[in-house]
Design an enzyme around this catalytic site. Structure first.
Site, mmCIF file in Angstrom:
data_model
loop_
_atom_site.group_PDB
_atom_site.id
_atom_site.type_symbol
_atom_site.label_atom_id
_atom_site.label_comp_id
_atom_site.label_asym_id
_atom_site.label_seq_id
_atom_site.Cartn_x
_atom_site.Cartn_y
_atom_site.Cartn_z
ATOM 1 C CB THR A 198 -4.509 -5.411 7.437
ATOM 2 O OG1 THR A 198 -5.130 -4.152 7.683
ATOM 3 C CG2 THR A 198 -5.115 -6.412 8.423
ATOM 4 C CD GLU A 246 -8.990 -2.585 8.667
ATOM 5 O OE1 GLU A 246 -9.838 -3.330 9.165
ATOM 6 O OE2 GLU A 246 -9.194 -1.881 7.669
ATOM 7 C CE1 TYR A 280 -9.243 -8.291 5.827
ATOM 8 C CE2 TYR A 280 -9.009 -6.215 7.025
ATOM 9 C CZ TYR A 280 -8.533 -7.121 6.088
ATOM 10 O OH TYR A 280 -7.344 -6.869 5.437
ATOM 11 C CE LYS A 328 -4.946 -10.283 6.332
ATOM 12 N NZ LYS A 328 -4.546 -11.042 5.102
HETATM 13 P P1 NAD Z 1 -9.001 -8.510 -2.898
HETATM 14 O O1 NAD Z 1 -10.284 -8.792 -2.190
HETATM 15 O O2 NAD Z 1 -8.974 -7.516 -4.000
HETATM 16 O O3 NAD Z 1 -8.432 -9.876 -3.505
HETATM 17 C C1 NAD Z 1 -8.426 -11.077 -2.799
HETATM 18 C C2 NAD Z 1 -8.106 -12.214 -3.770
HETATM 19 O O4 NAD Z 1 -8.068 -13.428 -3.024
HETATM 20 C C3 NAD Z 1 -9.148 -12.380 -4.885
HETATM 21 O O5 NAD Z 1 -8.523 -12.561 -6.111
HETATM 22 C C4 NAD Z 1 -9.906 -13.627 -4.448
HETATM 23 O O6 NAD Z 1 -10.448 -14.360 -5.547
HETATM 24 C C5 NAD Z 1 -8.820 -14.416 -3.716
HETATM 25 N N1 NAD Z 1 -9.358 -15.365 -2.742
HETATM 26 C C6 NAD Z 1 -10.288 -15.121 -1.777
HETATM 27 N N2 NAD Z 1 -10.558 -16.250 -1.111
HETATM 28 C C7 NAD Z 1 -9.764 -17.236 -1.636
HETATM 29 C C8 NAD Z 1 -9.576 -18.607 -1.359
HETATM 30 N N3 NAD Z 1 -10.262 -19.231 -0.389
HETATM 31 N N4 NAD Z 1 -8.666 -19.291 -2.092
HETATM 32 C C9 NAD Z 1 -7.968 -18.676 -3.082
HETATM 33 N N5 NAD Z 1 -8.125 -17.389 -3.408
HETATM 34 C C10 NAD Z 1 -9.009 -16.665 -2.691
HETATM 35 O O7 NAD Z 1 -7.966 -8.158 -1.760
HETATM 36 P P2 NAD Z 1 -6.783 -7.084 -1.745
HETATM 37 O O8 NAD Z 1 -7.328 -5.763 -1.380
HETATM 38 O O9 NAD Z 1 -5.978 -7.250 -2.971
HETATM 39 O O10 NAD Z 1 -5.960 -7.612 -0.472
HETATM 40 C C11 NAD Z 1 -4.962 -8.619 -0.626
HETATM 41 C C12 NAD Z 1 -4.333 -8.894 0.720
HETATM 42 O O11 NAD Z 1 -3.782 -7.702 1.254
HETATM 43 C C13 NAD Z 1 -5.319 -9.400 1.774
HETATM 44 O O12 NAD Z 1 -4.662 -10.391 2.532
HETATM 45 C C14 NAD Z 1 -5.620 -8.173 2.632
HETATM 46 O O13 NAD Z 1 -5.946 -8.554 3.950
HETATM 47 C C15 NAD Z 1 -4.282 -7.467 2.573
HETATM 48 N N6 NAD Z 1 -4.315 -5.999 2.732
HETATM 49 C C16 NAD Z 1 -5.138 -5.241 1.950
HETATM 50 C C17 NAD Z 1 -5.101 -3.849 2.055
HETATM 51 C C18 NAD Z 1 -5.978 -2.971 1.188
HETATM 52 O O14 NAD Z 1 -5.992 -1.752 1.385
HETATM 53 N N7 NAD Z 1 -6.703 -3.500 0.211
HETATM 54 C C19 NAD Z 1 -4.232 -3.254 2.976
HETATM 55 C C20 NAD Z 1 -3.421 -4.063 3.785
HETATM 56 C C21 NAD Z 1 -3.458 -5.440 3.640
HETATM 57 O O1 DAU Z 2 -6.064 -0.477 6.677
HETATM 58 C C1 DAU Z 2 -5.910 -1.538 5.773
HETATM 59 C C2 DAU Z 2 -7.279 -2.032 5.355
HETATM 60 O O2 DAU Z 2 -7.836 -1.034 4.495
HETATM 61 C C3 DAU Z 2 -7.234 -3.388 4.641
HETATM 62 O O3 DAU Z 2 -6.769 -4.364 5.539
HETATM 63 C C4 DAU Z 2 -8.613 -3.778 4.118
HETATM 64 O O4 DAU Z 2 -8.510 -4.970 3.356
HETATM 65 C C5 DAU Z 2 -9.123 -2.658 3.228
HETATM 66 O O5 DAU Z 2 -10.436 -2.959 2.786
HETATM 67 C C6 DAU Z 2 -9.094 -1.317 3.953
HETATM 68 O O6 DAU Z 2 -10.096 -1.297 5.030
HETATM 69 P P1 DAU Z 2 -10.993 0.017 5.326
HETATM 70 O O7 DAU Z 2 -12.200 -0.403 6.037
HETATM 71 O O8 DAU Z 2 -10.149 1.095 5.910
HETATM 72 O O9 DAU Z 2 -11.316 0.456 3.791
HETATM 73 P P2 DAU Z 2 -12.663 0.961 3.104
HETATM 74 O O10 DAU Z 2 -12.281 1.396 1.719
HETATM 75 O O11 DAU Z 2 -13.773 0.007 3.239
HETATM 76 O O12 DAU Z 2 -13.032 2.258 3.953
HETATM 77 C C7 DAU Z 2 -12.121 3.338 4.094
HETATM 78 C C8 DAU Z 2 -12.765 4.364 5.018
HETATM 79 O O13 DAU Z 2 -13.892 4.959 4.339
HETATM 80 C C9 DAU Z 2 -13.346 3.791 6.299
HETATM 81 O O14 DAU Z 2 -13.183 4.736 7.347
HETATM 82 C C10 DAU Z 2 -14.833 3.599 5.993
HETATM 83 C C11 DAU Z 2 -15.126 4.741 5.053
HETATM 84 N N1 DAU Z 2 -16.159 4.478 4.023
HETATM 85 C C12 DAU Z 2 -16.031 3.379 3.259
HETATM 86 C C13 DAU Z 2 -16.955 3.095 2.280
HETATM 87 C C14 DAU Z 2 -16.839 1.849 1.420
HETATM 88 C C15 DAU Z 2 -17.188 5.395 3.833
HETATM 89 O O15 DAU Z 2 -17.289 6.423 4.519
HETATM 90 N N2 DAU Z 2 -18.096 5.118 2.847
HETATM 91 C C16 DAU Z 2 -18.034 4.010 2.066
HETATM 92 O O16 DAU Z 2 -18.908 3.806 1.199
#
Ligand code: NAD
Ligand code: DAU
Length: 382
Positions: free
Chosen positions: A162, A164, A187, A191
């Site tokens: 990420t 972050e 978090y 990571k």
């Molecule tokens: P998510 O929370 O939707 O999914 C995570 C998955 O991992 C789930 O299916 C969960 O069951 C599985 N999991 C959790 N713990 C586990 C364990 N111990 N063993 C096996 N499986 C397990 O997450 P996401 O948003 O799809 O993110 C996926 C990856 O991408 C993560 O590594 C996250 O850090 C990274 N990432 C996410 C974002 C974002 O915006 N969502 C952005 C950049 C990077």
């Molecule tokens: O930047 C990549 C990351 O983006 C990933 O690594 C993380 O897995 C993913 O969860 C995401 O993190 P953020 O904290 O940026 O995402 P989130 O959707 O939780 O929040 C986005 C922005 O919105 C953040 O500034 C917090 C704000 N927020 C979030 C929620 C859930 C609100 O203002 N209200 C809310 O209810």
């Protein structure tokens, strides 16, 4: 650009979650991958095997679901051996910042220990298939010092990370691959730790690794704790739209399919040992994004914009809330020719439509315990 590496049996961890399930869908469609995909997922609150029910039905011989934990070393070793895994793409993680503030433990065990368990299994399973023991020959990136950047390898460990890990930005600038790490939530610290372990396995053992650091994803199948799906669902249900702090924090948004195309590009053409930033070059203040989303939900449902705007509720800020993220992804664009293909309007519209069309999915993924904690910490949102 042609692919430099091909794989037969890809282990996708966390393939039942948001990005992982979209990635598996991408492998069987746009990527034209012809081999077998093994999805190892523990099915936490965020994992839903139904996300891939159609893929499981169409490809019964080429899609395998293993219900299990990446922290279970014996199971992970068995998966490598049984399915002759030659590539890993590691999505599995605890992914939500707010949850990491509530209870960091699973973030440390899954994101750090789980990544270590996978790396160690790969190192053991792939002995003899890469230049193991090549520590003395490798530079900081884990590639051969005298032969220059390497793309050739029959096995690969790709780690999903990420933006972050880089910390928080002021008004100017963007994260580059060379930006020093400065994680600020449990978090992002977990990571960052996992990224360092992956780099260490590349450097010390010569394990062929690549890493990608991506900005905020959005799209279908995202768990409705994250900003965009949470806001869409609350609008549909007439609930408050909780904006943390002053609503002026900035995130960079990328459609999930564009993220996955970038991951596949790196896996097949990226240089071994390298890190690539992935981003949308699409920065939005949270409050501005919310107003755009309100317009789209209003268009799709016929609800008046005014009525939805009245739901906006400023709540207590997230502790340690990072102010701004922005990504410089020019390395990926210039070296590997990737670019974003879905505009924000197009992607958001598609996402709104998907949540409107899938009430059954929404009902199945909601979690009671988490909602209680959110209400206690951020005020009434339901
Ligand atoms: P998510 O929370 O939707 O999914 C995570 C998955 O991992 C789930 O299916 C969960 O069951 C599985 N999991 C959790 N713990 C586990 C364990 N111990 N063993 C096996 N499986 C397990 O997450 P996401 O948003 O799809 O993110 C996926 C990856 O991408 C993560 O590594 C996250 O850090 C990274 N990432 C996410 C974002 C974002 O915006 N969502 C952005 C950049 C990077
Ligand atoms: O930047 C990549 C990351 O983006 C990933 O690594 C993380 O897995 C993913 O969860 C995401 O993190 P953020 O904290 O940026 O995402 P989130 O959707 O939780 O929040 C986005 C922005 O919105 C953040 O500034 C917090 C704000 N927020 C979030 C929620 C859930 C609100 O203002 N209200 C809310 O209810």
């Amino acid at each position: 650009m042609s692919e430099l590496r091909s794989f037969s049996n890809i282990l996708v961890t966390g393939g039942a979650g948001f990005i992982g399930s979209n990635f598996i869908r991408y492998l069987f469609s746009d990527a034209g991958f012809g081999g077998r995909v093994v999805n190892l997922d523990a099915l936490t609150y965020a994992g839903n095997p139904q996300n891939l029910a159609d893929i499981a039905a169409v490809y019964p011989d080429r899609y395998v679901f293993v219900h299990g934990d990446i922290r279970d070393a014996a199971l992970v070793q068995k998966v490598f051996a049984e399915y002759d895994i030659d590539a890993v793409v590691h999505f599995a993680a605890e992914s939500h910042v707010d949850r990491s503030i509530l209870d960091p433990q699973s973030f440390i065990t899954t994101n750090v220990m789980g990544t270590y368990t996978l790396l160690e299994a790969a190192r053991q399973a792939w002995k003899g298939r890469y230049g193991d023991g090549a520590a003395q020959e490798t530079g900081a990136t884990g590639r051969s010092a005298d032969t220059g950047p390497s793309t050739a390898s029959s096995v690969l460990f790709h780690h999903i990370s990420t933006d972050e890990v880089y910390g928080s930005l002021g008004e100017e600038g963007a994260f580059k691959e060379t930006t020093p790490y400065d994680p600020r939530s449990p978090y992002s610290a977990s990571k960052a730790s996992s990224d360092f372990l992956v780099k260490a396995y590349g450097h010390t053992y010569g394990l062929p690794v690549t890493i990608s650091n991506c900005s905020n994803n959005y799209g279908p199948y995202q768990f409705p704790e994250k900003l965009i799906p949470l806001m869409i669902l609350n609008m549909l249900e007439g609930k408050p739209l909780p904006v943390y702090g002053d609503g002026r924090n900035i995130r960079d948004w990328l459609y999930v399919v564009d993220h996955n195309a970038a991951v596949w590009t790196i896996m097949t053409r990226g240089r071994i040992g390298e890190t690539y930033n992935i981003g949308g070059e699409n920065e939005w203040e949270n409050i501005r994004l919310l107003h755009r989303l309100i317009e789209m939900v209003a268009e799709s449902t016929g609800k008046p914009v005014r009525q939805l705007e009245e739901l906006i509720t400023y709540v207590k800020d997230r502790p340690g809330h990072d102010r701004r993220y922005a990504i410089d992804c020019s390395k990926l664009k210039n070296e590997l020719g990737w670019k974003q293909s879905v505009s924000f309007d197009e992607g958001l519209r598609h996402t709104v439509r998907w949540y409107l069309d899938n009430p059954g999915w929404i009902a199945s993924v909601r979690s009671g315990a988490y909602r209680e904690w959110i209400e206690k910490n951020y005020g009434d949102r339901s």
